[in-house]
Design a protein around this motif. Structure first.
Motif, short mmCIF file in Angstrom:
data_model
loop_
_atom_site.label_atom_id
_atom_site.label_comp_id
_atom_site.label_asym_id
_atom_site.label_seq_id
_atom_site.Cartn_x
_atom_site.Cartn_y
_atom_site.Cartn_z
N GLY A 67 0.79 -1.22 0.00
CA GLY A 67 0.00 0.00 0.00
C GLY A 67 0.83 1.27 0.00
O GLY A 67 1.82 1.38 0.74
N PHE A 68 0.42 2.24 -0.80
CA PHE A 68 1.17 3.49 -0.91
C PHE A 68 0.95 4.40 0.28
O PHE A 68 1.90 4.89 0.89
CB PHE A 68 0.76 4.21 -2.20
N ASP A 69 -0.32 4.64 0.61
CA ASP A 69 -0.64 5.70 1.55
C ASP A 69 -0.01 5.49 2.92
O ASP A 69 0.64 6.39 3.47
CB ASP A 69 -2.16 5.85 1.69
N THR B 270 5.65 4.03 -3.80
CA THR B 270 6.19 5.33 -3.37
C THR B 270 7.25 5.82 -4.35
O THR B 270 7.36 7.03 -4.58
CB THR B 270 6.79 5.22 -1.96
N TYR B 271 8.01 4.90 -4.92
CA TYR B 271 9.03 5.30 -5.89
C TYR B 271 8.39 5.85 -7.16
O TYR B 271 8.86 6.84 -7.73
CB TYR B 271 9.90 4.09 -6.23
N VAL B 272 7.29 5.24 -7.59
CA VAL B 272 6.56 5.73 -8.76
C VAL B 272 6.02 7.13 -8.50
O VAL B 272 6.07 8.01 -9.38
CB VAL B 272 5.41 4.77 -9.13
N TYR B 273 5.51 7.37 -7.31
CA TYR B 273 4.98 8.69 -6.95
C TYR B 273 6.09 9.75 -7.02
O TYR B 273 5.90 10.84 -7.58
CB TYR B 273 4.39 8.65 -5.55
N LEU C 128 6.46 13.93 -8.60
CA LEU C 128 7.42 14.91 -8.09
C LEU C 128 8.56 15.16 -9.07
O LEU C 128 9.04 16.28 -9.20
CB LEU C 128 8.00 14.44 -6.75
N GLY C 129 8.98 14.12 -9.80
CA GLY C 129 10.07 14.27 -10.75
C GLY C 129 9.63 14.52 -12.18
O GLY C 129 10.48 14.75 -13.05
N SER C 130 8.33 14.46 -12.43
CA SER C 130 7.76 14.71 -13.77
C SER C 130 8.31 13.77 -14.85
O SER C 130 8.33 14.12 -16.02
CB SER C 130 8.00 16.18 -14.19
N GLN C 131 8.74 12.57 -14.46
CA GLN C 131 9.18 11.56 -15.43
C GLN C 131 8.01 10.60 -15.67
O GLN C 131 8.01 9.46 -15.21
CB GLN C 131 10.41 10.82 -14.92
N PHE C 132 7.04 11.07 -16.42
CA PHE C 132 5.78 10.35 -16.53
C PHE C 132 5.92 9.02 -17.29
O PHE C 132 5.34 8.02 -16.91
CB PHE C 132 4.73 11.24 -17.21
N ILE D 79 7.30 1.67 -14.84
CA ILE D 79 7.49 0.97 -13.56
C ILE D 79 6.16 0.45 -13.04
O ILE D 79 6.05 -0.70 -12.57
CB ILE D 79 8.14 1.91 -12.53
N GLY D 80 5.12 1.27 -13.13
CA GLY D 80 3.80 0.83 -12.68
C GLY D 80 3.27 -0.33 -13.50
O GLY D 80 2.65 -1.26 -12.96
#
Length: 314
Positions: A247-249, A268-271, A276-280, A286-287
């Motif tokens: 779970g992320f939250d 959390t790494y994807v978030y 935050l890093g704008s590497q969509f 990764i997701g």
């Protein structure tokens, strides 16, 4: 005119469409299901259109489908990244610990509650163990931080821990704290389905077992557990579909600079990489990798269950 030689007209009944007949008969049920179907369609299936972003260089001016097609570039970038192994290991460690301990805890709780003879006592006990499930994640993490505070924490004083002991910042304690809090919060709620299965057991089985001199433990082993085995198998298959779905939250709220080496998981790494890093494109890849692995575990577990226990989802 010879009527006897005139070919008789045979009325061929009109064949009705079975699908149309089904909807005419059960249209009320379909109307009830419609909101749920629309909800899944809008929030689960339509967003799958954006999966192609994992194979393109995202360009704000061109949208999801306008970027240059780069194939598996971002998947390879993730596999070659120094964060690949730590993030994957952390995710597997937390997810498997939650699945293993969180899977058996509701079963044991349901077996215990089922042995309570007084209906009123059983109702109070069930309500008590259900309540933590309705606590929000933010409040739950706040409670954990208060209970484990190095100086004023309730559990710190209860277990006579040193004032310098910071379990929220201890890398070795992060996974146990997370798993134990997950079990405490959701164990009671997850036991409902097992209690429902136990409620369907024929009372004559218990009466026959008592006449044969069976103890309470033997009745649990030979009556209760076999009754919930099909439910256990199906839930295990579903849980294996989220083996990388830590779970992320809750993990994100429990993270700090001290426990980050063991608390950084895929979600959390994807978030951090994506929003935050704008590497969509990179974060989408990764997701998607995470989803494919989860589906593979789900499929393999389902096939094994079908052959071994003759229980499966499809």
């Amino acid at each position: 005119m010879d009527i006897g030689n005139t070919p008789a007209t045979i009325a061929v009944p009109h064949k009705k469409n079975p699908v149309v007949q089904h909807f005419r008969k059960y249209w009320q049920l379909w109307v009830m299901v419609l909101p749920g179907v629309l909800l899944i369609l809008v929030f689960n299936y339509i967003p799958m259109y954006g999966i192609q972003l994992a194979f393109r260089d995202f360009d704000f001016s061109k949208g999801l489908t306008g970027g240059q097609f780069v194939g598996f570039k971002y998947f390879k970038q993730f596999f070659d990244s120094p964060m690949f192994a730590p993030v994957l290991i952390n995710t597997i460690r937390i997810s498997l610990a939650t699945i293993v301990f969180g899977f058996f805890a509701p079963i044991l709780l349901a077996l215990v509650i089922n042995q309570v003879g007084s209906p009123k006592t059983k109702q109070i006990l069930q309500t008590t163990v259900y309540l933590p499930h309705f606590i929000s994640t933010v409040v739950m993490v706040g409670m954990i931080q208060i209970f484990l505070s190095p100086e004023t924490g309730l559990l710190t004083h209860l277990f006579h821990l040193s004032a310098n002991t910071n379990l929220m910042g201890d890398s070795a304690a992060f996974v146990p704290v997370y798993v134990i809090s997950e079990i405490w919060q959701h164990c009671g709620w997850n036991s409902i389905i097992y209690l429902a299965a136990l409620a369907g057991v024929d009372p004559q089985l218990y009466e026959s077992a008592e006449m044969d001199g069976a103890s309470r433990l033997k009745k649990i082993i030979h009556i209760d557990i076999p009754a919930i085995v099909p439910t256990m198998v199906l839930l295990l298959i579903l849980n294996m579909g989220g083996v990388l779905g830590a779970g992320f939250d809750k993990i994100f709220l429990m993270q700090n600079n001290l426990n980050l080496p063991v608390s950084e998981v895929i979600s959390t790494y994807v978030y951090k990489i994506g929003l935050l890093g704008s590497q969509f494109s990179y974060s989408t890849a990764i997701g998607l990798f995470n989803t494919v692995i989860n589906f593979a575990f789900l499929f393999i577990t389902n096939q094994i269950s079908k052959k071994v226990a003759n229980q499966s989802l499809w």
